[in-house]
Write an enzyme that holds these catalytic residues in place. Sequence first.
Site, mmCIF file in Angstrom:
data_model
loop_
_atom_site.group_PDB
_atom_site.id
_atom_site.type_symbol
_atom_site.label_atom_id
_atom_site.label_comp_id
_atom_site.label_asym_id
_atom_site.label_seq_id
_atom_site.Cartn_x
_atom_site.Cartn_y
_atom_site.Cartn_z
ATOM 1 N N THR A 1 42.874 -4.911 58.528
ATOM 2 C CA THR A 1 43.255 -3.891 57.561
ATOM 3 C C THR A 1 43.838 -4.565 56.326
ATOM 4 O O THR A 1 44.197 -5.740 56.353
ATOM 5 C CB THR A 1 44.293 -2.932 58.160
ATOM 6 O OG1 THR A 1 45.483 -3.678 58.489
ATOM 7 C CG2 THR A 1 43.764 -2.275 59.418
ATOM 8 N N GLU B 1 39.485 1.171 61.350
ATOM 9 C CA GLU B 1 39.613 1.390 62.787
ATOM 10 C C GLU B 1 38.483 2.226 63.382
ATOM 11 O O GLU B 1 38.303 2.260 64.606
ATOM 12 C CB GLU B 1 40.948 2.079 63.101
ATOM 13 C CG GLU B 1 42.173 1.212 62.849
ATOM 14 C CD GLU B 1 42.705 1.288 61.430
ATOM 15 O OE1 GLU B 1 43.866 0.909 61.198
ATOM 16 O OE2 GLU B 1 41.948 1.741 60.526
ATOM 17 N N LYS C 1 56.489 17.271 49.435
ATOM 18 C CA LYS C 1 57.160 18.455 49.966
ATOM 19 C C LYS C 1 58.181 18.937 48.945
ATOM 20 O O LYS C 1 59.207 18.306 48.720
ATOM 21 C CB LYS C 1 57.831 18.155 51.301
ATOM 22 C CG LYS C 1 58.193 19.419 52.077
ATOM 23 C CD LYS C 1 58.548 19.121 53.513
ATOM 24 C CE LYS C 1 58.693 20.415 54.313
ATOM 25 N NZ LYS C 1 59.000 20.151 55.741
ATOM 26 N N TRP D 1 54.315 22.333 50.986
ATOM 27 C CA TRP D 1 53.511 21.135 50.751
ATOM 28 C C TRP D 1 52.667 21.279 49.495
ATOM 29 O O TRP D 1 52.072 22.320 49.230
ATOM 30 C CB TRP D 1 52.587 20.871 51.944
ATOM 31 C CG TRP D 1 53.315 20.600 53.226
ATOM 32 C CD1 TRP D 1 53.405 21.416 54.298
ATOM 33 C CD2 TRP D 1 54.055 19.417 53.563
ATOM 34 N NE1 TRP D 1 54.156 20.830 55.302
ATOM 35 C CE2 TRP D 1 54.569 19.597 54.875
ATOM 36 C CE3 TRP D 1 54.342 18.226 52.894
ATOM 37 C CZ2 TRP D 1 55.339 18.644 55.522
ATOM 38 C CZ3 TRP D 1 55.108 17.264 53.534
ATOM 39 C CH2 TRP D 1 55.595 17.486 54.835
#
Length: 538
Positions: free
Chosen positions: A183, A328, A435, A440
């Site tokens: 990664t 992944e 937030k 949200w």
Amino acid sequence: MFPLTLTHVLRRMGGVHAEHEVVAQLDADGTTATASFEEVAVRAGELAAGLRALGIEPGDRVGSFAWNSPEHLEAYYAVPCSGAVLHTLNLRLFPEQVAYTIEHAGDRAVIVDSSLVEEMAKVAPLVECVERYVVTGDAVAASGLPNAISYDEVLALGADSVGEAGFEWPELDENSGAALCYTSGTTGNPKGVLYTHRTLCVHTLTMSAYDAYRLAERDRVLAVVPMFHAMGWNLPYLAGLVGCDVILPGRYLQPEHLARLIERQRVTASSGVPTIWMDLLRYADEHGTDLSTLESVICGGTQVPPSLIRAYEDRHGVAVVQGWGMTEVLPGAAIAHDPPGASEAERWERRNLAGRVTPFYELRVVADDGTVLPNDGEATGEIEIRGVPVASEYFRNPEAGEGRFEDGWLRTGDVGSVDPRGWMRITDRAKDVIKSGGEWISSVDLESALMEHPAVETAAVIALPDERWSERPLACVVAADADAAELREFLAARVAKWWLPDEFAFLEAIPLTSTGKFDKKELRAMLAEDRLPGRVRA
């Protein structure tokens, strides 16, 4: 039992599709070289034999520090099909991070592109496990790398050892390791993902389907995605399986080079992150580039702006199709092709989603408390995924995956919803969602809306701490001839009023990660350290 190994793909490439070709750009002037798939397969055998003569055995790791080049393509087949593991090193990591991945993987040899020897020379003193550096071209003497040997010399060693019979490819267990990617390391050290032969074969077969990459023998594909990034989105193996011609740009990824390759090589398909295609669109519009042969582009790595999709279709007749994946799980786990018989409105609604789940993957939505929510297109939570290509742990670092891998499911870190037909909507990354006042705000939706403004080249939205509301959106934009008031007014017709940013930051460029995504971690650091330029109240 017929084993699912990349050796089958190699044999098919060199036999069934022997006459197809690999075209590589060699210099900034646009000089190219062409080789047949049969020649690539023969050289892969010589490379495998040469590495064996240097002492590389099945199970050993061999690093590649290279652009999208013919030698890198040969290594893609030679290393895993000989039983070793190809570790594709990320060129865009810092030297210390590259050294960490080499040492963590235990690479015994590293194949180095001649144009990258200076970069590898910064890494070599930091590692102890590498026994041989294999350098392409004529850069061995000047490389300064210990125990360096030329790539051509390794091929000659291999050719001498096997003679006319060629390398005898071993019978491999389909569950043995084939390739290793790390990664990008935005938090902590990079983490390794080991792909087995079975994983890569199943993913390659899945991506060869019509509702995935939609590539066929007739295609000429420009390999823009770096081969060190999630296996180049598996294009090297997909090309071997279906027989499409491959165009390799090398290190020449600037828009003028890509435009020239598309025109001269009659490219029909490509892929890549949005930033590459934004740059090419501007260049094509300014210089009248002929994109008439280019039919489709699979675009992903981050949210694809709807304005980019529309611009390519309306002005150049190119279908930019959004796809979703990660190291992944490999790319293409979801792809947003047009549904059959869809109305114009539905077509564009679907094109703006992350995509519909592809075969051998399953998606679910999970709430903060771990409750599995319905795939009804409404319930929002963290997206989790499982399937054949999905990793179950990180290589030699299972503790790094604690809390991410559980009962076969991977927590993706993406927040969104999934509908009953498998269409996934991503509203944000869990770490990027804003937030405000207990509600949200989607940074992804704000960015897409901002990039519909004709003056905005790119936009990234981060959270700005606020005493009253906890957080408010801060819009970081690269824009010509537009001020904060104009952009806020533009947004007012597209998003809820309470979503409107109170503050904008006008930048010359938005920092990118090593994989071409907007680096919001760096933007947040710049904000915290009061070094974010061009900040103005709307």
